[in-house]
Design an enzyme around this catalytic site. Sequence first.
Site, PDB file in Angstrom:
ATOM      1  N   HIS A 100      38.327  35.143  30.891  1.00  0.00           N
ATOM      2  CA  HIS A 100      38.109  35.747  29.580  1.00  0.00           C
ATOM      3  C   HIS A 100      38.996  35.156  28.492  1.00  0.00           C
ATOM      4  CE1 HIS A 100      36.192  39.760  28.060  1.00  0.00           C
ATOM      5  NE2 HIS A 100      35.862  38.726  27.320  1.00  0.00           N
ATOM      6  N   ASP A 123      34.403  45.664  29.324  1.00  0.00           N
ATOM      7  CA  ASP A 123      35.491  45.162  30.157  1.00  0.00           C
ATOM      8  C   ASP A 123      36.201  46.335  30.820  1.00  0.00           C
ATOM      9  OD1 ASP A 123      37.694  43.671  31.192  1.00  0.00           O
ATOM     10  OD2 ASP A 123      37.590  42.295  29.497  1.00  0.00           O
ATOM     11  N   HIS A 125      39.232  46.076  31.358  1.00  0.00           N
ATOM     12  CA  HIS A 125      40.571  45.928  30.789  1.00  0.00           C
ATOM     13  C   HIS A 125      40.498  45.853  29.268  1.00  0.00           C
ATOM     14  CE1 HIS A 125      40.339  44.053  34.814  1.00  0.00           C
ATOM     15  NE2 HIS A 125      41.500  44.651  35.001  1.00  0.00           N
ATOM     16  N   ASP A 127      42.432  43.698  27.411  1.00  0.00           N
ATOM     17  CA  ASP A 127      42.693  42.331  26.958  1.00  0.00           C
ATOM     18  C   ASP A 127      43.439  42.318  25.631  1.00  0.00           C
ATOM     19  OD1 ASP A 127      41.448  41.533  29.238  1.00  0.00           O
ATOM     20  OD2 ASP A 127      39.600  40.852  28.280  1.00  0.00           O
ATOM     21  N   HIS A 140      44.183  35.443  30.091  1.00  0.00           N
ATOM     22  CA  HIS A 140      42.886  36.121  30.059  1.00  0.00           C
ATOM     23  C   HIS A 140      43.026  37.611  29.748  1.00  0.00           C
ATOM     24  CE1 HIS A 140      42.314  37.766  34.479  1.00  0.00           C
ATOM     25  NE2 HIS A 140      43.550  37.937  34.056  1.00  0.00           N
ATOM     26  N   ASP A 227      32.621  41.020  30.238  1.00  0.00           N
ATOM     27  CA  ASP A 227      33.374  40.668  31.436  1.00  0.00           C
ATOM     28  C   ASP A 227      32.676  41.376  32.587  1.00  0.00           C
ATOM     29  OD1 ASP A 227      35.256  40.634  33.575  1.00  0.00           O
ATOM     30  OD2 ASP A 227      36.911  40.410  32.165  1.00  0.00           O
ATOM     31  N   ASP A 229      33.657  42.308  35.272  1.00  0.00           N
ATOM     32  CA  ASP A 229      34.407  43.369  35.945  1.00  0.00           C
ATOM     33  C   ASP A 229      34.256  44.722  35.261  1.00  0.00           C
ATOM     34  OD1 ASP A 229      36.361  43.661  33.877  1.00  0.00           O
ATOM     35  OD2 ASP A 229      37.774  42.320  34.848  1.00  0.00           O
ATOM     36  N   GLU A 272      34.035  35.700  33.736  1.00  0.00           N
ATOM     37  CA  GLU A 272      34.740  36.168  34.930  1.00  0.00           C
ATOM     38  C   GLU A 272      33.865  36.274  36.180  1.00  0.00           C
ATOM     39  OE1 GLU A 272      37.943  36.426  35.238  1.00  0.00           O
ATOM     40  OE2 GLU A 272      38.759  36.678  33.209  1.00  0.00           O
TER      41      GLU A 272
END
Length: 300
Positions: A100, A123, A125, A127, A140, A227, A229, A272
């Site tokens: 990412h 995402d 996360h 980031d 990332h 992303d 994930d 990702e």
Amino acid sequence: MNKRISVIGVPMDLGQNRRGVDMGPSAMRYAGVIERLIALGFDVVDRGDIEIGRPSKLDVIEEGNLKDLKVVVKANQSLYEKVRSVGEQGDFPLVLGGDHSIAIGTLAAVAKERENLGVIWFDAHGDLNTGETSPSGNIHGMPLAVSLGLGHQSLAELGGYAPKIKPENIVIIGARSLDAGEKQLIREKGMNVYTMHEIDRLGMTQVMNEAIAYLSCGTDGVHLSVDLDALDPQDAPGVGTAVLGGTSYRETHLAMEMLAEQNMVTSAEFVEVNPILDVRNQTAVAAVELMGSLFGEKLL
């Protein structure tokens, strides 16, 4: 949505410390992304891959607690130039990652032509780390912070300007793993974040209705960054930083379908995908199917 799509691969795995995500663009091409978009009636041009240099040693902490900083900057500069080039030709840029950290280059390019770019960030996360707040030093985990003008100068000022986006123009969806510094920044900036708690409580339909309504006022384009994930590992096992309890395959499709109905997305990236950790290319196939929904594919 523009009928001509330029697909750009970024085989980058240097923004984090699990190898393999550099094969993500190839995995998504193998899963049929080009053919799928052509079947939907788009004029698709595959621009190939950005060349990524390899340092003699990997995961080297450079200045400011940042791993492999110089090569990440170089790759993102190349991506910035490529995305700018296809944008000037009037194409829709579709970027395939890679980790990412490549969003640094994508956002620098697509925000250059817009006063108030909106961003939808799917995402697990945030980031939103900088070198000072990151527990790992992995870049990332920093692209949103960098695009807000925070962090190392060589990242934040990539493309010759900063910031690229405004905090009030960001919507994060699917977050369920946030570091302490990220939580503090979200509160300070008043960013719009739908964690998995809100998705569970409200449902994806309401979350997307609210996100679309929010970004429809005051933005002059929307960049979508997905992303893989963000999805639950059951549906997307081939990611480097999987977190249990993510969005389901169908919930994420619904989100893409609702964005397609609004015709508001002006650029996108899917990142990702890690074939080494995947099962029969399941995650790359899911990414391509999500792209199909984003670009207007319907069940009926």
